[in-house]
Design an enzyme around this catalytic site. Structure first.
Site, PDB file in Angstrom:
ATOM      1  N   GLY A 108       0.766  -1.238   0.000  1.00 44.88           N
ATOM      2  CA  GLY A 108       0.000   0.000   0.000  1.00 44.88           C
ATOM      3  C   GLY A 108       0.798   1.290   0.000  1.00 44.88           C
ATOM      4  O   GLY A 108       0.336   2.312  -0.478  1.00 44.88           O
ATOM      5  N   ASP A 159       1.096   3.379   4.658  1.00 48.13           N
ATOM      6  CA  ASP A 159       0.009   4.085   3.988  1.00 48.13           C
ATOM      7  C   ASP A 159      -1.099   4.423   4.980  1.00 48.13           C
ATOM      8  O   ASP A 159      -1.580   5.536   5.043  1.00 48.13           O
ATOM      9  CB  ASP A 159      -0.543   3.233   2.831  1.00 48.13           C
ATOM     10  N   ASP A 192      -4.662   1.440  11.079  1.00 49.11           N
ATOM     11  CA  ASP A 192      -6.059   1.295  11.496  1.00 49.11           C
ATOM     12  C   ASP A 192      -6.112   0.909  12.976  1.00 49.11           C
ATOM     13  O   ASP A 192      -6.219   1.753  13.843  1.00 49.11           O
ATOM     14  CB  ASP A 192      -6.721   0.256  10.576  1.00 49.11           C
ATOM     15  N   LYS A 229      -6.376   5.973  11.310  1.00 49.13           N
ATOM     16  CA  LYS A 229      -7.784   5.837  11.683  1.00 49.13           C
ATOM     17  C   LYS A 229      -7.961   5.952  13.198  1.00 49.13           C
ATOM     18  O   LYS A 229      -7.000   5.863  13.963  1.00 49.13           O
ATOM     19  CB  LYS A 229      -8.324   4.496  11.191  1.00 49.13           C
ATOM     20  N   PHE A 248     -13.686   3.366   5.068  1.00 41.48           N
ATOM     21  CA  PHE A 248     -12.810   2.557   4.226  1.00 41.48           C
ATOM     22  C   PHE A 248     -12.397   3.385   3.020  1.00 41.48           C
ATOM     23  O   PHE A 248     -13.235   3.966   2.331  1.00 41.48           O
ATOM     24  CB  PHE A 248     -13.522   1.273   3.778  1.00 41.48           C
ATOM     25  N   VAL A 249     -11.090   3.456   2.765  1.00 39.88           N
ATOM     26  CA  VAL A 249     -10.593   4.301   1.677  1.00 39.88           C
ATOM     27  C   VAL A 249      -9.791   3.486   0.660  1.00 39.88           C
ATOM     28  O   VAL A 249      -9.283   2.405   0.978  1.00 39.88           O
ATOM     29  CB  VAL A 249      -9.709   5.457   2.228  1.00 39.88           C
TER      30      VAL A 249
HETATM   31  P1  5GP Z   1      -3.927  -2.418  11.223  1.00 41.85           P
HETATM   32  O1  5GP Z   1      -2.985  -3.513  11.634  1.00 41.85           O
HETATM   33  O2  5GP Z   1      -3.408  -1.032  11.573  1.00 41.85           O
HETATM   34  O3  5GP Z   1      -5.316  -2.628  11.744  1.00 41.85           O
HETATM   35  O4  5GP Z   1      -4.137  -2.546   9.664  1.00 41.85           O
HETATM   36  C1  5GP Z   1      -3.385  -1.898   8.750  1.00 41.85           C
HETATM   37  C2  5GP Z   1      -3.655  -2.483   7.368  1.00 41.85           C
HETATM   38  O5  5GP Z   1      -5.064  -2.676   7.129  1.00 41.85           O
HETATM   39  C3  5GP Z   1      -3.199  -1.495   6.320  1.00 41.85           C
HETATM   40  O6  5GP Z   1      -1.839  -1.661   6.012  1.00 41.85           O
HETATM   41  C4  5GP Z   1      -4.120  -1.820   5.174  1.00 41.85           C
HETATM   42  O7  5GP Z   1      -3.607  -2.883   4.411  1.00 41.85           O
HETATM   43  C5  5GP Z   1      -5.411  -2.289   5.817  1.00 41.85           C
HETATM   44  N1  5GP Z   1      -6.405  -1.204   5.892  1.00 41.85           N
HETATM   45  C6  5GP Z   1      -6.915  -0.639   6.998  1.00 41.85           C
HETATM   46  N2  5GP Z   1      -7.815   0.305   6.704  1.00 41.85           N
HETATM   47  C7  5GP Z   1      -7.881   0.353   5.358  1.00 41.85           C
HETATM   48  C8  5GP Z   1      -8.644   1.150   4.431  1.00 41.85           C
HETATM   49  O8  5GP Z   1      -9.462   2.024   4.773  1.00 41.85           O
HETATM   50  N3  5GP Z   1      -8.429   0.916   3.104  1.00 41.85           N
HETATM   51  C9  5GP Z   1      -7.561  -0.024   2.655  1.00 41.85           C
HETATM   52  N4  5GP Z   1      -7.439  -0.156   1.346  1.00 41.85           N
HETATM   53  N5  5GP Z   1      -6.832  -0.800   3.493  1.00 41.85           N
HETATM   54  C10 5GP Z   1      -6.989  -0.601   4.839  1.00 41.85           C
END
Ligand code: 5GP
Length: 182
Positions: free
Chosen positions: A45, A100, A103, A131, A152-153
């Site tokens: 990403g 990128d 979350d 987020k 979600f983006v």
């Molecule tokens: P975390 O471990 O912080 O919950 O997740 C991070 C990963 O979730 C990011 O690297 C991405 O791959 C995915 N992700 C989380 N939110 C989004 C979103 O809104 N859009 C997209 N395309 N991927 C997301």
């Protein structure tokens, strides 16, 4: 704009992104001026963000692209993440992880833990998007582009089911995300 079964609308324009990226690079140029950091973009990403950011970084730096790979473990969650693609030269280096989007922050936490274990001199992170869950958790991310809620983006490197990474703007889904989407 329709991508597969979902409807998206333009959210952050390429121009706004470019201004933000220049501002973030300016801070990095200042904060790391006496160091030679290793930037560690986390694929897939972050490829577009990392490329634009690097073009604005004027201090000496190295770049090493990494990925996280999940595999079944024996923990209660059944999932462990490990960092792949980096080389031995991370020992004693100032590392800046380039994400990128953060979350829940679980991915980033694991990466930071692993890098500290490898003997990095310092480990910081930059993310274009952050987020709400990561904010609430007070995860320490030194450089943040834009704060989002839970939408979600896609676009600017971010995908929906493999699609949409090539768009120069960031789009958000018009309906709330369904379970399992990200
Ligand atoms: P975390 O471990 O912080 O919950 O997740 C991070 C990963 O979730 C990011 O690297 C991405 O791959 C995915 N992700 C989380 N939110 C989004 C979103 O809104 N859009 C997209 N395309 N991927 C997301």
């Amino acid at each position: 704009m329709q991508v597969k079964d979902l409807e998206f609308k333009k959210f952050i324009t390429a121009k706004t992104i470019a201004e933000k990226v220049a501002g973030l690079a300016h801070k990095i140029n200042h904060d790391y001026k006496d160091k030679t950091p290793v930037l560690l973009p986390v694929l897939n990403g972050s490829f577009m963000f990392a490329a634009d950011l690097l073009k604005e970084i004027k201090i000496p730096c190295r770049v090493s692209f990494v990925k996280t790979s999940s595999y079944s473990g024996t923990t209660s969650t059944g999932q462990l993440k490990t960092l792949i693609g980096h080389d031995e030269s991370l020992f004693n280096q100032h590392i800046l992880i380039v994400e990128d989007i953060v979350d829940t922050g679980l991915t980033l936490e694991k990466i930071i833990e692993e890098l500290r274990g490898l003997g990095a001199k310092s480990v910081e992170a930059i993310t274009l998007l952050r987020k709400k869950p990561a904010r609430e958790k007070q995860l320490d991310v030194k450089y943040v582009g834009f704060d989002l809620e839970t939408e979600f983006v896609l676009g600017y490197g971010l995908d929906y089911d493999g699609l949409g990474r090539n768009y120069k703007d960031i789009y958000k889904q018009q309906e709330p995300p369904k379970a399992g989407q990200n």
